[in-house]
Design an enzyme around this catalytic site. Sequence first.
Site, mmCIF file in Angstrom:
data_model
loop_
_atom_site.group_PDB
_atom_site.id
_atom_site.type_symbol
_atom_site.label_atom_id
_atom_site.label_comp_id
_atom_site.label_asym_id
_atom_site.label_seq_id
_atom_site.Cartn_x
_atom_site.Cartn_y
_atom_site.Cartn_z
ATOM 1 N N ALA A 104 -0.777 6.086 4.133
ATOM 2 C CA ALA A 104 0.649 6.223 4.478
ATOM 3 C C ALA A 104 1.341 4.967 4.977
ATOM 4 O O ALA A 104 2.569 4.892 4.955
ATOM 5 C CB ALA A 104 0.810 7.324 5.523
ATOM 6 N N ALA A 105 0.585 3.966 5.473
ATOM 7 C CA ALA A 105 1.243 2.812 6.116
ATOM 8 C C ALA A 105 1.858 1.866 5.074
ATOM 9 O O ALA A 105 1.248 1.655 4.036
ATOM 10 C CB ALA A 105 0.216 2.052 6.957
ATOM 11 N N GLY A 107 4.773 3.517 5.754
ATOM 12 C CA GLY A 107 5.531 4.743 5.990
ATOM 13 C C GLY A 107 6.767 4.969 5.145
ATOM 14 O O GLY A 107 7.526 5.917 5.417
ATOM 15 N N ASP A 172 -0.854 7.428 -2.348
ATOM 16 C CA ASP A 172 -0.186 6.200 -2.791
ATOM 17 C C ASP A 172 -1.261 5.124 -2.607
ATOM 18 O O ASP A 172 -1.357 4.494 -1.564
ATOM 19 C CB ASP A 172 1.049 5.964 -1.913
ATOM 20 C CG ASP A 172 1.899 4.822 -2.415
ATOM 21 O OD1 ASP A 172 1.997 4.640 -3.639
ATOM 22 O OD2 ASP A 172 2.470 4.103 -1.576
ATOM 23 N N CYS A 225 1.184 0.834 -7.595
ATOM 24 C CA CYS A 225 2.192 -0.148 -8.008
ATOM 25 C C CYS A 225 1.524 -1.191 -8.885
ATOM 26 O O CYS A 225 1.748 -2.382 -8.716
ATOM 27 C CB CYS A 225 2.893 -0.757 -6.802
ATOM 28 S SG CYS A 225 1.777 -1.475 -5.597
HETATM 29 C C1 LIG Z 1 0.137 1.075 -1.315
HETATM 30 S S1 LIG Z 1 -0.251 1.024 0.375
HETATM 31 C C2 LIG Z 1 0.548 2.471 0.977
HETATM 32 C C3 LIG Z 1 2.044 2.330 1.138
HETATM 33 C C4 LIG Z 1 2.677 3.533 1.820
HETATM 34 N N1 LIG Z 1 2.330 4.773 1.139
HETATM 35 C C5 LIG Z 1 4.189 3.404 1.875
HETATM 36 O O1 LIG Z 1 4.860 3.938 0.985
HETATM 37 O O2 LIG Z 1 4.701 2.790 2.816
HETATM 38 C C6 LIG Z 1 -1.920 1.527 0.372
HETATM 39 C C7 LIG Z 1 -2.479 1.817 1.746
HETATM 40 O O3 LIG Z 1 -3.800 2.326 1.573
HETATM 41 C C8 LIG Z 1 -4.520 2.049 2.745
HETATM 42 N N2 LIG Z 1 -5.937 2.288 2.435
HETATM 43 C C9 LIG Z 1 -6.814 1.474 1.819
HETATM 44 N N3 LIG Z 1 -7.993 2.096 1.685
HETATM 45 C C10 LIG Z 1 -7.868 3.338 2.230
HETATM 46 C C11 LIG Z 1 -8.740 4.437 2.417
HETATM 47 N N4 LIG Z 1 -9.995 4.402 1.986
HETATM 48 N N5 LIG Z 1 -8.251 5.537 3.037
HETATM 49 C C12 LIG Z 1 -6.980 5.586 3.479
HETATM 50 N N6 LIG Z 1 -6.115 4.568 3.346
HETATM 51 C C13 LIG Z 1 -6.542 3.459 2.718
HETATM 52 C C14 LIG Z 1 -4.112 0.615 3.053
HETATM 53 O O4 LIG Z 1 -4.345 0.307 4.412
HETATM 54 C C15 LIG Z 1 -2.630 0.628 2.685
HETATM 55 O O5 LIG Z 1 -1.833 0.848 3.810
#
Ligand SMILES: C[S@@+](CC[C@H](N)C(=O)[O-])C[C@H]1O[C@@H](n2cnc3c(N)ncnc32)[C@H](O)[C@@H]1O
Length: 299
Positions: A104-105, A107, A172, A225
């Site tokens: 989610a980060a 956000g 995502d 993306c």
């Molecule tokens: C594309 S970004 C998400 C962007 C967010 N959904 C937004 O719209 O603001 C992908 C995220 O996946 C997280 N991530 C990477 N591996 C992960 C895992 N095994 N489980 C959960 N999150 C993960 C990363 O820290 C990163 O924040």
Amino acid sequence: MLARFEEMGFDLSQFVPALLRPPSQTFRINTLKGSREQVLKSLSLLEPEPVGWNDLVFRIKDRQKLGNLLEHFLGLIYAQDASSTIPVTVLDPQPDEEILDMAAAPGSKATQIAAAMANTGLLVANDVSPKRIPSLTANLDRSGVLNTVVTRLPGQAYGHIAAERFDRVLIDAPCSSEGTLSRSFRALEIWSKSAIKRLSATQRNLIMSAYYSLKPGGVMVYSTCTFAPEENEGTVSHLLDKFPDAIVEPTDLEGLNSQPGFSEWRGEEFNPAVKNILRLFPHEHDGEGFCVARISKPN
Ligand SMILES: C[S@@+](CC[C@H](N)C(=O)[O-])C[C@H]1O[C@@H](n2cnc3c(N)ncnc32)[C@H](O)[C@@H]1O
């Protein structure tokens, strides 16, 4: 990267300049803080134009930095690339549901989900990265989100700890970010063939975990993306190999210029259902490169 793009069938003379040209700036109105009319009135000098597929998403012609506006500071708008608003539009969250945003980060999409839920039900906004959690909580706070708990777990855990729990799930996914080069060249620092291999292994685990965590009759959206077929059609095909009754639904958003998923890559034939994946290309659509799949679990 360019050789792979060529292999994907892109005409590099059109594709590369479009990939490097920043798309129009867009924002989403946050209805948790203000009404559509109120916000449009307040931003009328920017002459916002609706994108068409989502009533709350607008483009501006100006190169004004939206993140510097008072409306952004107050949480009335969220500055977000047009493509990035599509996964939640396709997920179509509803009030009173229980929803998981698995990665989610910072956000952008969690705040969009919470607004669509009108701050009711429960949203679990998860991310594995301790460094990225503060930006997630800050954006949830700025946006007036009240229905959300933040967790910091590997998304892979949710299939076990919350099996068949959620009405909807968004993944995502972490990806090779090829579609974001107009915003920054950071993707070039991490990009490699081995990174694609590593990321696609993680994505396969995340999509399986998401499917396990979905209630029968539930819906999930898988988005990236990036253009790499291994990370898009390859990941969704992997799910379909394990769960042949999962349904990749066709999505048709008004005014959105998209392409279907690839049917094969480097001799590997994908499950025919992946043609329903929505592929967004910067030379055809005013936004970053994106891939979105809506998948439902039968009752
Ligand atoms: C594309 S970004 C998400 C962007 C967010 N959904 C937004 O719209 O603001 C992908 C995220 O996946 C997280 N991530 C990477 N591996 C992960 C895992 N095994 N489980 C959960 N999150 C993960 C990363 O820290 C990163 O924040």
